[in-house]
Write a protein that holds these residues in place. Structure first.
Motif, short mmCIF file in Angstrom:
data_model
loop_
_atom_site.label_atom_id
_atom_site.label_comp_id
_atom_site.label_asym_id
_atom_site.label_seq_id
_atom_site.Cartn_x
_atom_site.Cartn_y
_atom_site.Cartn_z
N SER A 189 0.81 -1.22 0.00
CA SER A 189 0.00 0.00 0.00
C SER A 189 0.84 1.26 0.00
O SER A 189 0.30 2.37 -0.10
N THR A 190 2.16 1.11 0.12
CA THR A 190 3.03 2.28 0.13
C THR A 190 3.60 2.50 -1.26
O THR A 190 4.42 1.72 -1.76
N THR A 191 3.14 3.57 -1.90
CA THR A 191 3.64 3.94 -3.22
C THR A 191 4.67 5.06 -3.07
O THR A 191 4.85 5.64 -1.98
N ILE A 192 5.32 5.38 -4.15
CA ILE A 192 6.26 6.51 -4.14
C ILE A 192 5.55 7.78 -3.72
O ILE A 192 6.02 8.53 -2.86
N SER A 193 4.37 8.03 -4.28
CA SER A 193 3.62 9.25 -3.94
C SER A 193 3.14 9.25 -2.50
O SER A 193 3.21 10.28 -1.81
N SER A 194 2.65 8.10 -2.01
CA SER A 194 2.13 8.08 -0.65
C SER A 194 3.24 8.24 0.38
O SER A 194 3.04 8.84 1.44
N TRP A 195 4.43 7.72 0.08
CA TRP A 195 5.55 7.92 0.99
C TRP A 195 5.95 9.40 1.03
O TRP A 195 6.14 9.97 2.11
N LEU A 196 6.05 10.02 -0.14
CA LEU A 196 6.40 11.43 -0.20
C LEU A 196 5.36 12.29 0.51
O LEU A 196 5.67 13.33 1.08
N ALA A 197 4.10 11.85 0.47
CA ALA A 197 3.02 12.62 1.10
C ALA A 197 3.11 12.63 2.62
O ALA A 197 2.43 13.43 3.27
N THR A 198 3.96 11.76 3.20
CA THR A 198 4.14 11.81 4.65
C THR A 198 5.02 12.99 5.05
O THR A 198 5.16 13.28 6.24
N GLY A 199 5.64 13.66 4.09
CA GLY A 199 6.36 14.90 4.35
C GLY A 199 5.38 16.03 4.60
O GLY A 199 4.17 15.84 4.68
N GLY A 224 4.62 7.77 -9.73
CA GLY A 224 4.23 8.01 -8.34
C GLY A 224 3.33 6.92 -7.79
O GLY A 224 3.34 6.65 -6.58
N GLY A 225 2.57 6.26 -8.65
CA GLY A 225 1.66 5.22 -8.20
C GLY A 225 2.30 3.85 -8.05
O GLY A 225 1.64 2.90 -7.63
N LEU A 226 3.58 3.74 -8.36
CA LEU A 226 4.26 2.45 -8.24
C LEU A 226 4.58 2.11 -6.78
O LEU A 226 4.87 3.00 -5.98
N GLN A 227 4.54 0.84 -6.47
CA GLN A 227 4.93 0.38 -5.14
C GLN A 227 6.38 0.77 -4.88
O GLN A 227 7.26 0.59 -5.72
N GLN A 228 6.64 1.31 -3.68
CA GLN A 228 7.97 1.83 -3.40
C GLN A 228 9.00 0.74 -3.12
O GLN A 228 10.12 0.78 -3.66
N SER A 229 8.66 -0.23 -2.28
CA SER A 229 9.63 -1.28 -1.97
C SER A 229 8.92 -2.53 -1.50
O SER A 229 7.81 -2.47 -0.96
N ASN A 230 9.58 -3.65 -1.71
CA ASN A 230 9.05 -4.94 -1.26
C ASN A 230 10.05 -6.02 -1.62
O ASN A 230 11.11 -5.73 -2.17
N GLY A 231 9.72 -7.25 -1.31
CA GLY A 231 10.54 -8.37 -1.76
C GLY A 231 11.60 -8.76 -0.76
O GLY A 231 11.54 -8.40 0.41
#
Length: 226
Positions: free
Chosen positions: A81-91, A104-111
């Motif tokens: 559920s954490t995308t590049i945009s949603s992580w940046l939005a925590t700023g 921005g809608g891509l998943q930021q990290s996993n695996g």
């Protein structure tokens, strides 16, 4: 907005913090390059320039502007559920301008970095700061701090959340490379203690113009290759 204007705006933003006593969360206008790769290994997810340039050349990448605090935090949980945009939005404050919505809608990290199946995202935050700082950086994965393109400290990562101290920045072109990988948490918080102001180098306009030229050249090459 040209790269030159971005750096000048960033410098003016930081100047507004002059006179602040003690450690503060670093705040301003940052030029950001994001590069996301899949199938990443532990060594390939470390915070170093070789990995960053490899991600830029072989991954999904974009350039944009972030305005606000360098203070981003997502706790442990569903990394999907954490995308590049949603992580940046925590700023905080002005937010993001110019980030491609698809990226921005891509998943930021996993695996799993141990089996070379991780999703890893590199963020390079850049700005001009006219005086020195000592930094205290909270982070969970790798970070690298650069002064005029030269590394002055960091922690290669990936790691659990720790605090890394970096000193020796004496003013000028400042960059932070943060790596988000192997799932949440994803934490990058920069606190800085301003040192005595230093004179702005006489050659600064030429330096900024050169950075602007390199940025435009990269954009043109990318457009030609598309």
């Amino acid at each position: 907005m040209t790269m030159l204007k971005k750096f000048l705006a960033a410098g003016l933003t930081v100047v507004a913090m002059a006179g602040t006593a003690g450690a503060v969360t670093l705040n301003g206008m940052f030029d950001v390059t994001v590069a996301r790769i899949t199938g990443a290994s532990s060594s390939g997810s470390e915070a170093n320039l070789a990995n960053f340039y490899s991600a830029v050349s072989g991954g999904v990448t974009d350039d944009f502007i972030y305005t606000g605090d360098l203070s981003f935090r997502v706790g442990s949980g569903n990394s999907g559920s954490t995308t590049i945009s949603s992580w940046l939005a925590t700023g905080t404050a002005g937010g993001v301008a110019g980030l491609d919505a698809g990226i921005g809608g891509l998943q930021q990290s996993n695996g799993n970095i141990d089996t070379s199946t991780a999703i890893t995202t590199f963020y390079l935050f850049s700005m001009f700061v006219p005086w020195g700082y000592d930094f205290s950086i909270n982070h969970d994965d790798g970070i690298l701090v650069l002064d005029g393109g030269t590394a002055i400290g960091g922690n290669a990562g990936p790691t659990s959340e720790i605090t890394t101290l970096v000193s020796g920045f004496d003013g000028g072109f400042l960059q932070f490379l943060y790596v988000a990988t192997n799932g949440n948490p994803s934490v990058f918080e920069v606190n800085g203690t301003a040192l005595a102001p230093v004179p702005v180098p006489a050659g600064l306009p030429l330096i900024l113009s050169a950075f602007g030229g390199l940025f435009l050249l990269r954009r043109r090459r990318a457009a030609a290759a598309a």
